[in-house]
Write a protein that holds these residues in place. Structure first.
Motif, PDB file in Angstrom:
ATOM      1  N   UNK A   5     -16.388  -3.098  12.043  1.00 57.81           N
ATOM      2  CA  UNK A   5     -15.102  -2.570  12.499  1.00 57.81           C
ATOM      3  C   UNK A   5     -14.217  -3.664  13.073  1.00 57.81           C
ATOM      4  N   UNK A   6     -14.820  -4.634  13.732  1.00 52.63           N
ATOM      5  CA  UNK A   6     -14.021  -5.685  14.361  1.00 52.63           C
ATOM      6  C   UNK A   6     -13.557  -6.743  13.378  1.00 52.63           C
ATOM      7  N   UNK A   7     -14.259  -6.892  12.244  1.00 51.33           N
ATOM      8  CA  UNK A   7     -13.897  -7.927  11.276  1.00 51.33           C
ATOM      9  C   UNK A   7     -12.478  -7.767  10.734  1.00 51.33           C
ATOM     10  N   UNK A   8     -12.047  -6.543  10.296  1.00 55.21           N
ATOM     11  CA  UNK A   8     -10.663  -6.415   9.812  1.00 55.21           C
ATOM     12  C   UNK A   8      -9.626  -6.723  10.881  1.00 55.21           C
ATOM     13  N   UNK A   9      -9.911  -6.313  12.135  1.00 56.17           N
ATOM     14  CA  UNK A   9      -8.967  -6.587  13.211  1.00 56.17           C
ATOM     15  C   UNK A   9      -8.842  -8.086  13.469  1.00 56.17           C
ATOM     16  N   UNK A  10      -9.979  -8.788  13.451  1.00 60.49           N
ATOM     17  CA  UNK A  10      -9.944 -10.228  13.658  1.00 60.49           C
ATOM     18  C   UNK A  10      -9.199 -10.919  12.515  1.00 60.49           C
ATOM     19  N   UNK A  11      -9.420 -10.434  11.278  1.00 61.17           N
ATOM     20  CA  UNK A  11      -8.708 -11.016  10.155  1.00 61.17           C
ATOM     21  C   UNK A  11      -7.215 -10.796  10.255  1.00 61.17           C
ATOM     22  N   UNK A  12      -6.809  -9.600  10.695  1.00 58.68           N
ATOM     23  CA  UNK A  12      -5.381  -9.302  10.841  1.00 58.68           C
ATOM     24  C   UNK A  12      -4.757 -10.174  11.919  1.00 58.68           C
ATOM     25  N   UNK A  14      -5.808 -13.103  12.919  1.00 57.21           N
ATOM     26  CA  UNK A  14      -5.757 -14.491  12.462  1.00 57.21           C
ATOM     27  C   UNK A  14      -4.566 -14.712  11.539  1.00 57.21           C
ATOM     28  N   UNK A  15      -4.233 -13.694  10.720  1.00 54.33           N
ATOM     29  CA  UNK A  15      -3.059 -13.804   9.849  1.00 54.33           C
ATOM     30  C   UNK A  15      -1.775 -13.840  10.681  1.00 54.33           C
ATOM     31  N   UNK A  16      -1.733 -13.053  11.741  1.00 49.67           N
ATOM     32  CA  UNK A  16      -0.553 -13.061  12.609  1.00 49.67           C
ATOM     33  C   UNK A  16      -0.392 -14.412  13.299  1.00 49.67           C
ATOM     34  N   UNK A  17      -1.508 -14.981  13.751  1.00 51.60           N
ATOM     35  CA  UNK A  17      -1.452 -16.297  14.396  1.00 51.60           C
ATOM     36  C   UNK A  17      -0.995 -17.357  13.393  1.00 51.60           C
ATOM     37  N   UNK A  18      -1.519 -17.273  12.166  1.00 54.41           N
ATOM     38  CA  UNK A  18      -1.112 -18.220  11.134  1.00 54.41           C
ATOM     39  C   UNK A  18       0.376 -18.087  10.813  1.00 54.41           C
ATOM     40  N   UNK A  19       0.861 -16.843  10.726  1.00 54.96           N
ATOM     41  CA  UNK A  19       2.283 -16.612  10.460  1.00 54.96           C
ATOM     42  C   UNK A  19       3.142 -17.170  11.589  1.00 54.96           C
ATOM     43  N   UNK A  20       2.720 -16.952  12.822  1.00 53.16           N
ATOM     44  CA  UNK A  20       3.472 -17.471  13.969  1.00 53.16           C
ATOM     45  C   UNK A  20       3.541 -18.990  13.921  1.00 53.16           C
ATOM     46  N   UNK A  21       2.413 -19.636  13.621  1.00 50.10           N
ATOM     47  CA  UNK A  21       2.390 -21.098  13.576  1.00 50.10           C
ATOM     48  C   UNK A  21       3.294 -21.639  12.472  1.00 50.10           C
ATOM     49  N   UNK A  92      10.698 -25.573   4.801  1.00 53.31           N
ATOM     50  CA  UNK A  92      10.588 -24.154   5.137  1.00 53.31           C
ATOM     51  C   UNK A  92       9.889 -23.393   4.008  1.00 53.31           C
ATOM     52  N   UNK A  93      10.258 -23.688   2.765  1.00 57.67           N
ATOM     53  CA  UNK A  93       9.608 -23.046   1.624  1.00 57.67           C
ATOM     54  C   UNK A  93       8.142 -23.431   1.534  1.00 57.67           C
ATOM     55  N   UNK A  94       7.833 -24.678   1.880  1.00 56.81           N
ATOM     56  CA  UNK A  94       6.431 -25.103   1.872  1.00 56.81           C
ATOM     57  C   UNK A  94       5.615 -24.311   2.894  1.00 56.81           C
ATOM     58  N   UNK A  95       6.172 -24.088   4.083  1.00 53.50           N
ATOM     59  CA  UNK A  95       5.459 -23.317   5.094  1.00 53.50           C
ATOM     60  C   UNK A  95       5.239 -21.879   4.630  1.00 53.50           C
ATOM     61  N   UNK A  96       6.236 -21.318   3.956  1.00 52.80           N
ATOM     62  CA  UNK A  96       6.075 -19.956   3.434  1.00 52.80           C
ATOM     63  C   UNK A  96       4.974 -19.913   2.377  1.00 52.80           C
ATOM     64  N   UNK A  97       4.965 -20.907   1.508  1.00 52.61           N
ATOM     65  CA  UNK A  97       3.937 -20.945   0.470  1.00 52.61           C
ATOM     66  C   UNK A  97       2.556 -21.198   1.066  1.00 52.61           C
ATOM     67  N   UNK A  98       2.467 -22.063   2.072  1.00 51.80           N
ATOM     68  CA  UNK A  98       1.178 -22.352   2.692  1.00 51.80           C
ATOM     69  C   UNK A  98       0.588 -21.108   3.343  1.00 51.80           C
ATOM     70  N   UNK A  99       1.454 -20.174   3.757  1.00 59.04           N
ATOM     71  CA  UNK A  99       0.956 -18.955   4.374  1.00 59.04           C
ATOM     72  C   UNK A  99       0.366 -17.994   3.342  1.00 59.04           C
ATOM     73  N   UNK A 100       1.005 -17.897   2.177  1.00 60.09           N
ATOM     74  CA  UNK A 100       0.542 -16.941   1.166  1.00 60.09           C
ATOM     75  C   UNK A 100      -0.465 -17.552   0.201  1.00 60.09           C
TER      76      UNK A 100
END
Length: 264
Positions: A5-12, A14-21, A92-100
């Protein structure tokens, strides 16, 4: 709560932290370029360069006006921020691509550098075409219709709003070849199908031009015709593009899983 149960929350999270960075890095890049441009050559010089096509079409000795109290300061600052964003656009485009990119297949990740470079260059080419060709033609055409009893003196804030709208319209228009190539590469549409709908594309191009550009025939043609030509260029480039096949995805999944298992 179990680990499942905690794995999906941790993954979500981590994605938010990555997006913020990634967003922070992009903002820092834009603001860094903004500070440099603000110091040299300066916000007023950058705005004067942007206003040159309009000033060239006005009667000799006529200047633009500023009706707001802080407009003479805020508008050049906005123009400088726009210039900073344009210069920092590849990063900026590179950062967007690095996220996805981590969520894409390996063969899709290989498109990163060509897409970033080509999309940036085409967007800048669209803005340059708008500034050096469209503005000079459109402003001269509009000024020629002004009655002799008035002296045109455009407001600098209204001019900035118009310029941004036109830059976005022409910048996006010049991205059409990339859109066509991606449609073919992703297997969404074939080159033959895109050729069949050519007539509809031309009609849509003129409709978009009528909505975005000023209400004169010249500016509408100067947006619609390049859109049509760039669509044809995209078709020519797409002839050498092979559509993606499902087995490519399966091969990428197998290679990625094997590499992950070796790492584990």
């Amino acid at each position: 709560m179990s680990q499942a149960d905690t794995a999906p929350q941790e993954g979500f999270m981590s994605h938010l932290v990555e997006l913020r960075n990634r967003l922070i890095k992009a903002v820092i890049a834009v603001m860094g370029v903004f500070v440099v441009l603000f110091m040299y050559p300066g916000a007023s010089v950058i705005y004067d360069f942007l206003a040159q096509p309009m000033l060239a079409s006005l009667p000799q000795g006529t200047r633009m006006i500023a009706t707001g109290v802080i407009t003479p300061f805020m508008v050049p600052v906005k123009v400088t921020l726009l210039a900073a964003f344009i210069l920092a656009l590849p990063y900026v485009l590179y950062q967007a691509w690095a996220f996805v990119a981590p969520g894409l297949y390996r063969h899709e990740q290989k498109l990163a550098l060509p897409l970033i470079v080509s999309s940036s260059l085409l967007f800048l080419a669209g803005m340059a075409f708008c500034y050096f060709i469209v503005f000079n033609t459109v402003f001269a055409f509009i000024t020629s219709f002004a009655p002799q009893s008035i002296t045109p003196a455009p407001d600098i804030e209204a001019y900035l709003s118009f310029v941004i709208t036109m830059f976005i319209a022409f910048g996006v228009t010049f991205e059409v070849p990339i859109a066509v190539v991606l449609l073919v590469r992703m297997g969404i549409m074939s080159v033959e199908k895109l050729r069949e709908i050519r007539g509809y594309v031309i009609v849509v191009a003129f409709v978009i031009a009528a909505i975005v550009t000023p209400p004169d025939v010249i500016s509408q043609f100067m947006l619609a015709v390049p859109l049509w030509i760039l669509y044809e260029v995209g078709l020519l480039l797409a002839r050498n593009i092979k559509p993606r096949k499902p087995d490519e995805d399966d091969g990428d999944q197998a290679s990625e899983s094997s590499s992950t298992s070796k790492t584990d």
